[in-house]
Design a protein around this motif. Sequence first.
Motif, PDB file in Angstrom:
ATOM      1  N   GLY A   1       0.800  -1.140  -0.110  1.00  0.00           N
ATOM      2  CA  GLY A   1      -0.001   0.124  -0.022  1.00  0.00           C
ATOM      3  C   GLY A   1       0.832   1.156   0.013  1.00  0.00           C
ATOM      4  O   GLY A   1       0.618   2.263  -0.481  1.00  0.00           O
ATOM      5  N   ALA A   2       1.865   1.215   0.730  1.00  0.00           N
ATOM      6  CA  ALA A   2       3.053   2.391   0.785  1.00  0.00           C
ATOM      7  C   ALA A   2       3.394   2.515  -0.521  1.00  0.00           C
ATOM      8  O   ALA A   2       3.633   3.841  -1.026  1.00  0.00           O
ATOM      9  CB  ALA A   2       3.756   2.381   1.957  1.00  0.00           C
ATOM     10  N   CYS A   3       3.912   1.633  -1.377  1.00  0.00           N
ATOM     11  CA  CYS A   3       4.380   1.737  -2.706  1.00  0.00           C
ATOM     12  C   CYS A   3       3.571   2.465  -3.500  1.00  0.00           C
ATOM     13  O   CYS A   3       3.877   3.116  -4.248  1.00  0.00           O
ATOM     14  CB  CYS A   3       4.750   0.482  -3.122  1.00  0.00           C
ATOM     15  N   TRP A   4       2.218   2.087  -3.306  1.00  0.00           N
ATOM     16  CA  TRP A   4       1.010   2.680  -4.288  1.00  0.00           C
ATOM     17  C   TRP A   4       0.795   4.095  -4.009  1.00  0.00           C
ATOM     18  O   TRP A   4       0.903   4.989  -4.760  1.00  0.00           O
ATOM     19  CB  TRP A   4      -0.084   1.812  -4.174  1.00  0.00           C
ATOM     20  N   VAL A   5       0.908   4.582  -2.682  1.00  0.00           N
ATOM     21  CA  VAL A   5       0.516   5.880  -2.224  1.00  0.00           C
ATOM     22  C   VAL A   5       1.640   6.769  -2.397  1.00  0.00           C
ATOM     23  O   VAL A   5       1.582   7.658  -2.988  1.00  0.00           O
ATOM     24  CB  VAL A   5       0.390   5.660  -0.589  1.00  0.00           C
ATOM     25  N   ALA A   6       2.969   6.214  -2.393  1.00  0.00           N
ATOM     26  CA  ALA A   6       4.183   7.125  -2.644  1.00  0.00           C
ATOM     27  C   ALA A   6       4.184   7.210  -4.249  1.00  0.00           C
ATOM     28  O   ALA A   6       4.449   8.422  -4.397  1.00  0.00           O
ATOM     29  CB  ALA A   6       5.493   6.147  -2.006  1.00  0.00           C
TER      30      ALA A   6
ATOM     31  N   GLU B   1       3.955  11.027  -5.733  1.00  0.00           N
ATOM     32  CA  GLU B   1       5.047  11.457  -6.749  1.00  0.00           C
ATOM     33  C   GLU B   1       4.452  12.042  -7.864  1.00  0.00           C
ATOM     34  O   GLU B   1       4.766  13.088  -8.329  1.00  0.00           O
ATOM     35  CB  GLU B   1       6.133  10.390  -6.878  1.00  0.00           C
ATOM     36  N   LYS B   2       3.239  11.363  -8.727  1.00  0.00           N
ATOM     37  CA  LYS B   2       2.888  12.017  -9.599  1.00  0.00           C
ATOM     38  C   LYS B   2       1.791  12.871  -9.488  1.00  0.00           C
ATOM     39  O   LYS B   2       2.183  14.032 -10.217  1.00  0.00           O
ATOM     40  CB  LYS B   2       1.780  10.695 -10.262  1.00  0.00           C
ATOM     41  N   SER B   3       1.275  12.893  -8.303  1.00  0.00           N
ATOM     42  CA  SER B   3       0.344  14.260  -7.885  1.00  0.00           C
ATOM     43  C   SER B   3       1.003  15.548  -7.582  1.00  0.00           C
ATOM     44  O   SER B   3       0.869  16.566  -8.123  1.00  0.00           O
ATOM     45  CB  SER B   3      -0.401  13.953  -6.774  1.00  0.00           C
ATOM     46  N   LEU B   4       2.449  15.395  -7.030  1.00  0.00           N
ATOM     47  CA  LEU B   4       3.195  16.487  -6.570  1.00  0.00           C
ATOM     48  C   LEU B   4       4.134  16.879  -7.859  1.00  0.00           C
ATOM     49  O   LEU B   4       4.832  18.002  -7.729  1.00  0.00           O
ATOM     50  CB  LEU B   4       4.058  16.259  -5.123  1.00  0.00           C
ATOM     51  N   GLY B   5       4.488  15.905  -8.674  1.00  0.00           N
ATOM     52  CA  GLY B   5       5.213  16.026  -9.863  1.00  0.00           C
ATOM     53  C   GLY B   5       6.893  16.329  -9.540  1.00  0.00           C
ATOM     54  O   GLY B   5       7.517  16.850 -10.227  1.00  0.00           O
ATOM     55  N   ARG B   6       7.146  15.583  -8.563  1.00  0.00           N
ATOM     56  CA  ARG B   6       8.552  15.609  -8.120  1.00  0.00           C
ATOM     57  C   ARG B   6       9.060  14.204  -7.689  1.00  0.00           C
ATOM     58  O   ARG B   6       8.088  13.341  -7.265  1.00  0.00           O
ATOM     59  CB  ARG B   6       8.928  16.593  -6.799  1.00  0.00           C
ATOM     60  N   LYS B   7      10.298  13.797  -8.039  1.00  0.00           N
ATOM     61  CA  LYS B   7      10.698  12.444  -7.555  1.00  0.00           C
ATOM     62  C   LYS B   7      10.874  12.560  -5.975  1.00  0.00           C
ATOM     63  O   LYS B   7      11.570  13.394  -5.420  1.00  0.00           O
ATOM     64  CB  LYS B   7      11.904  12.342  -8.350  1.00  0.00           C
ATOM     65  N   ASP B   8      10.593  11.517  -5.441  1.00  0.00           N
ATOM     66  CA  ASP B   8      10.712  11.279  -4.030  1.00  0.00           C
ATOM     67  C   ASP B   8      10.474  12.742  -3.140  1.00  0.00           C
ATOM     68  O   ASP B   8      11.367  12.964  -2.353  1.00  0.00           O
ATOM     69  CB  ASP B   8      12.066  10.703  -3.700  1.00  0.00           C
ATOM     70  N   PRO B   9       9.055  13.157  -3.277  1.00  0.00           N
ATOM     71  CA  PRO B   9       8.996  14.646  -2.428  1.00  0.00           C
ATOM     72  C   PRO B   9       9.159  14.235  -0.835  1.00  0.00           C
ATOM     73  O   PRO B   9       8.693  13.238  -0.355  1.00  0.00           O
ATOM     74  CB  PRO B   9       7.593  14.786  -2.843  1.00  0.00           C
TER      75      PRO B   9
END
Length: 142
Positions: free
Chosen positions: A45-50, A54-62
């Motif tokens: 679940g954490a992998c999916w949420v992360a 990342e997609k939503s915020l538009g940054r790698k590993d925010p």
Amino acid sequence: MGCLGEAPLAPGTVATVGAGIPGAWVLSMLPHAWASLLLGLLFLGACWVAEEAEKSLGRKDPREVVIDELIGFLFTTLGMPVTALTMAYGVLYFRAMDILKPWPVCALDRQLKGGLGIVADDVAAGLYAHGLLAVTLAFVQS
């Protein structure tokens, strides 16, 4: 994880303490097999949420994404007694391994992408910290 990732200083540490310690306590109430299964599901679940964050915020590993610290810390403390000493050493060791990123933590951090990349290095750091914690508790308790 709500607002923990928005802490102005050290959001990873804030998440480790603010969500990780209560999470470790909850897992400690379950039989080890169930706790392990639940942690595996939480990892997925954490992998999916992360990934979605990342997609939503538009940054790698925010830096606002701190669910990886929660999962990593839960791997650190899985099967350990939930005491003040255990949690203190657990936080110290997990944050040190997450920040220092010894091999293969650093390789996972560099090579994996997306949600899996965000979470996997913290799990590896948590496994290192778990070993350090087990050795420490063996010496402290003897």
